[in-house]
Design a protein around this motif. Structure first.
Motif, short mmCIF file in Angstrom:
data_model
loop_
_atom_site.label_atom_id
_atom_site.label_comp_id
_atom_site.label_asym_id
_atom_site.label_seq_id
_atom_site.Cartn_x
_atom_site.Cartn_y
_atom_site.Cartn_z
N VAL A 9 0.91 -1.21 -0.05
CA VAL A 9 -0.01 0.05 0.07
C VAL A 9 1.01 1.05 0.19
O VAL A 9 1.77 1.25 0.89
CB VAL A 9 -1.03 -0.03 1.31
CG1 VAL A 9 -1.92 1.21 1.39
CG2 VAL A 9 -1.70 -1.24 1.22
N VAL A 10 0.81 2.05 -0.99
CA VAL A 10 1.60 3.28 -1.26
C VAL A 10 0.84 4.40 -1.38
O VAL A 10 -0.33 4.34 -2.06
CB VAL A 10 2.92 2.76 -2.39
CG1 VAL A 10 3.58 1.88 -1.87
CG2 VAL A 10 2.37 2.63 -3.62
N GLY A 11 1.24 5.73 -1.53
CA GLY A 11 0.80 6.90 -2.19
C GLY A 11 1.16 7.13 -3.38
O GLY A 11 2.01 6.19 -3.91
N LEU A 12 0.42 7.92 -4.19
CA LEU A 12 0.78 8.22 -5.61
C LEU A 12 1.99 8.48 -5.99
O LEU A 12 2.95 8.06 -6.91
CB LEU A 12 -0.25 8.98 -6.24
CG LEU A 12 -1.74 8.57 -6.47
CD1 LEU A 12 -2.64 9.71 -6.85
CD2 LEU A 12 -2.01 7.30 -7.05
N ARG A 13 2.83 9.31 -5.18
CA ARG A 13 4.08 9.77 -5.33
C ARG A 13 4.97 8.52 -5.13
O ARG A 13 5.90 8.29 -6.11
CB ARG A 13 4.54 10.82 -4.52
CG ARG A 13 5.78 11.29 -4.69
CD ARG A 13 6.35 12.34 -3.78
NE ARG A 13 5.40 13.49 -3.66
CZ ARG A 13 5.58 14.59 -4.15
NH1 ARG A 13 6.72 14.82 -4.86
NH2 ARG A 13 4.86 15.62 -4.06
N GLU A 14 4.90 7.88 -4.27
CA GLU A 14 5.83 6.65 -3.90
C GLU A 14 5.41 5.62 -5.11
O GLU A 14 6.59 5.04 -5.68
CB GLU A 14 5.65 6.00 -2.64
CG GLU A 14 6.47 4.85 -2.47
CD GLU A 14 6.27 4.27 -1.02
OE1 GLU A 14 6.86 3.17 -0.60
OE2 GLU A 14 5.23 4.78 -0.18
N ALA A 15 4.45 5.35 -5.39
CA ALA A 15 3.98 4.58 -6.57
C ALA A 15 4.64 5.01 -7.97
O ALA A 15 5.25 4.14 -8.64
CB ALA A 15 2.39 4.49 -6.95
N HIS A 16 4.63 6.21 -8.21
CA HIS A 16 5.44 6.78 -9.34
C HIS A 16 6.84 6.47 -9.22
O HIS A 16 7.46 6.03 -10.25
CB HIS A 16 5.11 8.06 -9.48
CG HIS A 16 6.18 8.84 -10.37
ND1 HIS A 16 6.30 8.73 -11.76
CD2 HIS A 16 6.92 9.85 -10.07
CE1 HIS A 16 7.14 9.32 -12.31
NE2 HIS A 16 7.82 10.12 -11.09
N GLU A 17 7.32 6.82 -8.07
CA GLU A 17 8.89 6.81 -7.94
C GLU A 17 9.44 5.35 -8.06
O GLU A 17 10.54 5.00 -8.58
CB GLU A 17 9.51 7.52 -6.66
CG GLU A 17 9.41 8.91 -6.67
CD GLU A 17 9.48 9.54 -5.32
OE1 GLU A 17 9.50 8.61 -4.22
OE2 GLU A 17 9.16 10.72 -5.00
N GLN A 18 8.53 4.43 -7.50
CA GLN A 18 9.33 2.93 -7.26
C GLN A 18 8.53 1.84 -8.15
O GLN A 18 9.41 0.93 -8.57
CB GLN A 18 9.08 2.75 -5.64
CG GLN A 18 9.76 3.35 -4.82
CD GLN A 18 9.81 2.96 -3.53
OE1 GLN A 18 9.18 1.79 -3.10
NE2 GLN A 18 10.12 3.40 -2.40
N TYR A 19 7.45 2.05 -8.52
CA TYR A 19 6.63 1.17 -9.29
C TYR A 19 6.30 1.49 -10.65
O TYR A 19 6.21 0.54 -11.70
CB TYR A 19 5.43 0.54 -8.46
CG TYR A 19 6.04 0.06 -6.92
CD1 TYR A 19 6.76 -1.19 -7.14
CD2 TYR A 19 5.80 0.90 -6.22
CE1 TYR A 19 6.91 -1.48 -5.64
CE2 TYR A 19 6.12 0.31 -4.77
CZ TYR A 19 6.66 -0.81 -4.74
OH TYR A 19 7.10 -1.37 -3.32
N LEU A 20 6.05 2.59 -10.73
CA LEU A 20 5.53 3.16 -12.01
C LEU A 20 6.29 4.19 -12.62
O LEU A 20 5.77 5.25 -12.91
CB LEU A 20 4.08 3.29 -12.14
CG LEU A 20 3.18 2.28 -11.44
CD1 LEU A 20 1.85 2.82 -10.99
CD2 LEU A 20 3.10 1.02 -12.40
N PRO A 21 7.63 4.23 -13.08
CA PRO A 21 8.14 5.24 -13.52
C PRO A 21 8.07 6.09 -14.72
O PRO A 21 8.24 7.18 -14.91
CB PRO A 21 9.79 4.58 -13.59
CG PRO A 21 9.77 3.25 -13.73
CD PRO A 21 8.25 3.01 -13.08
N ILE A 41 4.90 6.72 -15.53
CA ILE A 41 3.69 7.58 -15.53
C ILE A 41 4.07 8.75 -14.39
O ILE A 41 4.54 8.53 -13.46
CB ILE A 41 2.70 6.46 -14.82
CG1 ILE A 41 2.47 5.49 -15.70
CG2 ILE A 41 1.43 7.40 -14.44
CD1 ILE A 41 1.46 4.54 -15.08
N THR A 42 3.81 9.85 -14.98
CA THR A 42 4.14 10.88 -13.99
C THR A 42 2.66 11.40 -13.42
O THR A 42 2.28 10.80 -12.51
CB THR A 42 4.63 12.09 -15.06
OG1 THR A 42 4.01 12.46 -15.91
CG2 THR A 42 6.15 11.80 -15.51
#
Length: 83
Positions: free
Chosen positions: A36-48, A50-51
């Motif tokens: 479970v992550v926030g949108l910023r962490e999802a972007h940085e770690q899992y979905l690079p 997608i901005t």
């Protein structure tokens, strides 16, 4: 002889402060898709790739997944749902 004021009791910094844990933690062993992550962490770690598309989709896409929890004011989402 000088007197020193008594030091306040040391706080336990290993304990989790109020409001930093998700309200609904995942059950069982966590895999990347179950985290479970926030949108910023999802972007940085899992979905690079997608901005800001994640935030736009959250606001405008009716099929965007609902939050799995909350940390302070930040909504938390399961990585697998965002993928």
């Amino acid at each position: 002889m000088s007197r020193r004021a008594a030091l306040p009791a040391q706080q336990d910094h290993t304990a989790d402060p109020v409001g930093t844990t998700p309200t609904t933690p995942p059950t069982g062993p966590a895999t990347d898709d179950d985290q479970v992550v926030g949108l910023r962490e999802a972007h940085e770690q899992y979905l690079p790739g997608i901005t800001l598309a994640l935030r736009y989709a959250r606001a405008n896409d009716p099929t965007f997944p609902g939050p799995a929890g909350k940390r302070g004011a930040e909504f938390l989402y399961r990585v697998g749902d965002l993928k």
